[in-house]
Write a protein that holds these residues in place. Structure first.
Motif, short mmCIF file in Angstrom:
data_model
loop_
_atom_site.label_atom_id
_atom_site.label_comp_id
_atom_site.label_asym_id
_atom_site.label_seq_id
_atom_site.Cartn_x
_atom_site.Cartn_y
_atom_site.Cartn_z
N ALA A 84 -45.19 65.75 43.46
CA ALA A 84 -45.07 64.42 44.05
C ALA A 84 -44.78 64.52 45.53
N PRO A 85 -45.21 63.52 46.30
CA PRO A 85 -44.91 63.52 47.73
C PRO A 85 -43.42 63.64 47.97
N GLY A 86 -43.03 64.41 48.97
CA GLY A 86 -41.62 64.58 49.29
C GLY A 86 -41.43 65.15 50.67
N ALA A 87 -40.18 65.16 51.11
CA ALA A 87 -39.87 65.61 52.47
C ALA A 87 -39.96 67.12 52.60
N ASP A 88 -39.82 67.87 51.50
CA ASP A 88 -39.88 69.32 51.59
C ASP A 88 -41.18 69.84 50.98
N ASP A 89 -41.37 71.15 51.10
CA ASP A 89 -42.61 71.76 50.62
C ASP A 89 -42.41 72.60 49.38
N GLN A 90 -41.29 72.41 48.68
CA GLN A 90 -41.00 73.18 47.49
C GLN A 90 -41.08 72.31 46.25
N CYS A 91 -41.40 72.95 45.12
CA CYS A 91 -41.42 72.24 43.84
C CYS A 91 -39.99 71.81 43.50
N SER A 92 -39.83 70.55 43.18
CA SER A 92 -38.50 70.03 42.90
C SER A 92 -37.94 70.55 41.58
#
Length: 583
Positions: free
Chosen positions: A392-400
């Motif tokens: 999903a779109p997010g501020a970081d580039d790692q898998c949540s």
């Protein structure tokens, strides 16, 4: 004259009248001019039956009627999802590329305060038109036709917004479904909402494409057919061009899937569209390199002076992998995207112009050399390749969920660059692709839009073709449901320079394009005199003889009108089956 002679004369006259009536009935939709009525429709019948038989080679229990019932089920559920603006119920039935497209479009509808009101007036029996296979998947393409009433409706007061273009009531599309080669009609389990088809454990696809209980990828194509593409009838290509370097790359990575690359690129395209609408790079941070995100973010910032362009209402026409290029540390994939959007030109917040051109872009995706593709995750390209969680779109580039960096190319393909084919980098890239293809290049069969673009360019270049031919061209485009905005972009003064229509390269390829043009003309059963003159002139330019033109006319007629006849036969056969069961 005796009574016997009078009776004989009346009998002969009656016989002649019957013959003339039969001749008129069989030739009333015949094209104008010297072309003969088609002699046979067997070629198209064989083509459709060959498509089904090709699927049966890997699945002896495959039943065309049963598969088409599944198509109808998917059609109904997608229509309900659009009306209810709820995408979750159809997530198991479609690939991530389509899911991302529907999700973004519905999200934008909600933001703008409206939704589609859709009522199906008539459903025409679908028709299998093509099938193909690769080392991992079997695909089947179906012609889906319906008569619908569709209009936008406000979410607040049920009024009809006036600034939203309403599609044509007659919808004809080509839907492509995929399934794994090892799957058979006996082994598929289908999808029961909310449960894993492998172990029946609870699972929610919008959160993870992987079952937490058994570890299987839920939407892998093993359990049922998955819808991966929906093409307008004017934008479908029966035989795409070859992928340069695919066979060599497959020796390094046996699990490589062209479908996954195209689906992954589709997800990236729609995330880019979302990023442009929002004005930030969050939607693409997990799918593009940090360098690309930084450059793209800078480009989105409106200048203090001068003009600024924004894009909305994106349409994705086609996605095609051009080449796979291995490297010592990074592998590259070059993917061609054809798309359009409403481009609004602004200056200091004031709109000063608006157009909707077609565009052609080259997406360059990279991945670390030596990474092995996982076939089961091919259709879940918007999910983390490590754990299956939604990227999903997010501020970081790692898998949540698992913390793996998803934009480094260590697990899956990520976007490195986007080039225009007319730019310095784009020209160099296309030259590299061409060199890799070498003498093995096979021309791609033309889409209807390609043919129309080619004819539009000829109309602009040849001053002998007057307004009557331009009217004929507009009629042809209308026959195959080309939207008015797209039609105007074809016949405008500047045309679509970005698309750069290549056109047929020799007489053999020209015959294929002319046959496609004839199929367009025969949509309503016949060609007008202006349409025929246009075809004759184009054929003469490439040295296509009159006899060859007759043969092309026969085949085009057969292919265009087989669908109607096949539908009638299918309805009749089903009625007979029902009668037998009742007896």
């Amino acid at each position: 004259m005796s009574l016997e002679q009078k009776e004989t004369l009346v009998s002969v006259a009656f016989t002649v009248a019957i013959i003339l009536w039969v001749w008129f009935a069989t030739n009333r939709r015949r094209p104008l001019g010297h072309w003969t009525r088609p002699k046979s429709r067997r070629a198209t019948v064989h083509h459709s039956s060959e498509a089904v038989e090709q699927v049966r080679q890997s699945d002896q229990d495959f039943l065309e009627d049963g598969f088409l019932d599944h198509v109808r089920l998917v059609f109904d559920r997608i229509q309900k999802a659009w009306i209810g603006q709820e995408i979750e119920p159809i997530a198991p039935l479609i690939s991530d590329g389509l899911h991302e497209r529907f999700l973004l479009q519905i999200e934008h509808q909600k933001q703008d305060g409206w939704r589609w009101e859709i009522v199906t007036k008539r459903w025409y029996p679908p028709q299998v038109v093509a099938s193909s296979e690769d080392p991992h998947f079997v695909s089947v393409t179906v012609r889906v036709s319906s008569q619908i009433s569709i209009h936008p409706t406000s979410l607040t007061d049920q009024s009809i917004p006036s600034d939203i273009p309403v599609p044509s009531e007659k919808s004809v599309e080509l839907w492509t479904f995929l399934r794994r080669r090892e799957a058979t009609s006996k082994t598929v389990k289908g999808w029961k909402r909310g449960t894993c088809p492998s172990c029946a454990a609870p699972v929610e696809l919008l959160r993870s494409a992987k079952c937490s209980a058994c570890g299987s990828w839920v939407r892998s194509g093993v359990h049922d057919w998955v819808l991966v593409k929906t093409d307008k009838v004017w934008n479908w290509c029966r035989r795409p061009a070859p992928v340069a370097g695919l066979e060599d790359y497959r020796r390094r990575d046996s699990g490589i899937s062209v479908q996954h690359l195209e689906d992954r690129t589709s997800v990236i395209f729609w995330r880019l569209a979302s990023a442009g609408r929002r004005g930030d790079t969050e939607p693409i941070k997990k799918l593009a390199t940090p360098e690309f995100c930084e450059t793209y973010g800078d480009a989105m910032s409106p200048p203090l002076e001068g003009h600024h362009h924004t894009a909305r209402n994106h349409t994705l026409f086609s996605v095609h992998v051009l080449a796979l290029m291995p490297g010592s540390t990074k592998d590259r994939a070059v993917v061609e995207i054809r798309w359009s959007a409403i481009l609004t030109r602004q200056k200091k917040g004031t709109v000063v112009g608006q157009v909707r051109p077609r565009r052609r872009s080259l997406f360059v995706l990279i991945r670390e050399s030596g990474v092995a593709s996982e076939v089961d995750s091919s259709l879940s390209s918007a999910h983390c390749p490590a754990c299956g969680a939604t990227e999903a779109p997010g501020a970081d580039d790692q898998c949540s969920s698992c913390g793996v960096a998803s934009n480094r190319g260590t697990k899956d393909w990520v976007l490195q660059a986007v080039h225009s084919p007319s730019s310095h980098h784009g020209i160099a890239l296309l030259r590299e692709v061409q060199e890799q293809l070498g003498e093995d290049e096979i021309a791609r069969s033309a889409t209807t839009l390609d043919v129309l673009s080619w004819i539009a360019r000829a109309l602009q270049d040849d001053r002998e073709l007057g307004s009557s031919h331009l009217d004929a061209f507009r009629t042809l485009a209308t026959k195959c449901q080309v939207p008015p905005s797209l039609l105007e972009s074809l016949v405008g003064e500047e045309g679509d320079a970005e698309i750069m229509v290549r056109g047929p390269q020799d007489s053999k390829e020209a015959q294929s394009w002319i046959q496609e043009l004839l199929k367009i003309g025969f949509t309503d059963g016949s060609l007008s005199q202006a349409e025929q003159q246009m075809v004759n002139k184009v054929a003469a330019q490439f040295g296509v003889s009159g006899e060859d033109l007759k043969d092309l006319s026969d085949v085009a007629w057969s292919q265009q009108h087989y669908h109607t006849d096949a539908a009638k036969r299918r309805r009749k056969r089903r009625i007979e089956i029902l009668k037998t069961e009742d007896d």
